[in-house]
Design a protein around this motif. Structure first.
Motif, PDB file in Angstrom:
ATOM      1  N   PRO A  29       0.805  -1.230   0.000  1.00 58.41           N
ATOM      2  CA  PRO A  29       0.000   0.000   0.000  1.00 58.41           C
ATOM      3  C   PRO A  29       0.832   1.270   0.000  1.00 58.41           C
ATOM      4  CG  PRO A  29      -0.914  -1.598   1.527  1.00 58.41           C
ATOM      5  CD  PRO A  29       0.386  -2.166   1.046  1.00 58.41           C
ATOM      6  N   ALA A  30       1.982   1.279   0.698  1.00 55.80           N
ATOM      7  CA  ALA A  30       2.811   2.477   0.729  1.00 55.80           C
ATOM      8  C   ALA A  30       3.303   2.837  -0.672  1.00 55.80           C
ATOM      9  CB  ALA A  30       3.988   2.278   1.673  1.00 55.80           C
ATOM     10  N   ALA A  31       3.670   1.815  -1.466  1.00 58.58           N
ATOM     11  CA  ALA A  31       4.108   2.061  -2.840  1.00 58.58           C
ATOM     12  C   ALA A  31       2.967   2.614  -3.680  1.00 58.58           C
ATOM     13  CB  ALA A  31       4.643   0.772  -3.458  1.00 58.58           C
ATOM     14  N   ALA A  32       1.755   2.094  -3.474  1.00 51.78           N
ATOM     15  CA  ALA A  32       0.591   2.604  -4.194  1.00 51.78           C
ATOM     16  C   ALA A  32       0.326   4.059  -3.834  1.00 51.78           C
ATOM     17  CB  ALA A  32      -0.633   1.745  -3.884  1.00 51.78           C
ATOM     18  N   LEU A  33       0.460   4.401  -2.563  1.00 56.21           N
ATOM     19  CA  LEU A  33       0.253   5.784  -2.136  1.00 56.21           C
ATOM     20  C   LEU A  33       1.271   6.707  -2.794  1.00 56.21           C
ATOM     21  CD1 LEU A  33      -0.538   5.322   1.667  1.00 56.21           C
ATOM     22  CD2 LEU A  33      -2.130   5.921  -0.164  1.00 56.21           C
ATOM     23  N   LEU A  34       2.508   6.249  -2.929  1.00 60.14           N
ATOM     24  CA  LEU A  34       3.509   7.038  -3.636  1.00 60.14           C
ATOM     25  C   LEU A  34       3.091   7.260  -5.091  1.00 60.14           C
ATOM     26  CD1 LEU A  34       7.085   5.844  -2.609  1.00 60.14           C
ATOM     27  CD2 LEU A  34       6.002   8.044  -2.154  1.00 60.14           C
ATOM     28  N   GLY A  35       2.563   6.202  -5.712  1.00 59.79           N
ATOM     29  CA  GLY A  35       2.105   6.331  -7.091  1.00 59.79           C
ATOM     30  C   GLY A  35       1.006   7.362  -7.220  1.00 59.79           C
ATOM     31  N   PHE A  36       0.076   7.370  -6.274  1.00 61.59           N
ATOM     32  CA  PHE A  36      -1.008   8.351  -6.297  1.00 61.59           C
ATOM     33  C   PHE A  36      -0.456   9.769  -6.156  1.00 61.59           C
ATOM     34  CE2 PHE A  36      -3.752   4.893  -4.108  1.00 61.59           C
ATOM     35  CZ  PHE A  36      -3.868   4.220  -5.315  1.00 61.59           C
TER      36      PHE A  36
END
Length: 243
Positions: free
Chosen positions: A133-140
């Protein structure tokens, strides 16, 4: 006599330096996070597309895109002027305002969903959540920064100027800039690499979302537009993870 607080805030958020103060921590968080987790992990949207398109790799090259955003805002400050005031209160209020607009856009997405009568299963604007999830948040976060930089900060003035060169009235040039930049924003998600499978639901919604982001950019400024985009993606991602 000083401006009333509401007028002061509304003006400041449209000036380059307050926008830069709001955005620099987001850019540093995104770039530092991606660098820590390795190349490609967490990069998304216009950032990833531009890096693939122009072969931008390496430590020095990683400074090009964030440097371009910061440089554009500094250039606007020199050319257009504006306040140099740095205020924690203004920055915090911009974050709250961005969240409010993001919630409004979530509501708009639901209306578009109802309009299509759920004929398409592709979700709006954000990809499926990553395993981390942390990587996804960075993508957002990266999508909010760099997609707004490309499709709003760069394209809207460019298309508006082209419209004026073609002797369109100011309102016509504005409509052209908002509509065309939003169309390109939507199309970009389905063209080239990386891209996703085309669906009418995703295409129409992204066009509508692009118009929404363009309106926020024109009326409320680049910083709030970036915050709105990033927080919208985070909200939708959170709903995907929890529902």
């Amino acid at each position: 006599m000083s401006d009333p607080p509401s007028e002061s805030y509304l003006r400041l958020t449209r000036d380059p330096i307050p926008c830069l103060v709001f955005l620099v921590p987001l850019i540093l968080l995104y770039e530092a996070g991606v660098s820590t987790w390795g190349w490609g992990l967490g990069r998304a949207g216009a950032d990833l597309w531009l890096r693939h398109r122009f072969g931008i790799e390496g430590t020095f090259a990683d400074l090009i895109l964030p440097g371009a955003v910061v440089g554009a805002l500094l250039a606007l400050q020199v050319v257009r002027g504006g306040s140099r005031r740095i205020s924690i209160a203004v920055t915090a209020t911009m974050a709250v305002e961005s969240l409010a607009w993001a919630i409004v856009l979530v509501g708009v997405s639901k209306l578009v969903d109802l309009g299509f009568d759920r004929i398409d299963s592709v979700g709006p604007l954000v990809v499926a959540p990553a395993s981390r999830p942390a990587a996804a948040l960075l993508g957002f976060l990266g999508a909010g920064i760099y997609e707004e930089a490309v499709f709003r900060l760069a394209m809207i003035p460019l298309i508006f100027g082209l419209g004026r060169l073609l002797q369109l009235p100011e309102i016509g040039a504005n409509v052209l800039a908002v509509t065309a930049s939003s169309l390109l924003f939507s199309l970009a998600h389905h063209i080239g690499a990386p891209s996703e499978v085309f669906s009418w639901y995703a295409f129409v919604f992204r066009w509508a979302a692009g118009i929404f982001f363009a309106w926020v950019f024109v009326v409320r400024g680049f910083g709030v537009a970036v915050g709105t985009h990033a927080l919208y993606d985070v909200l939708v991602g959170y709903l995907e993870w929890t529902l």
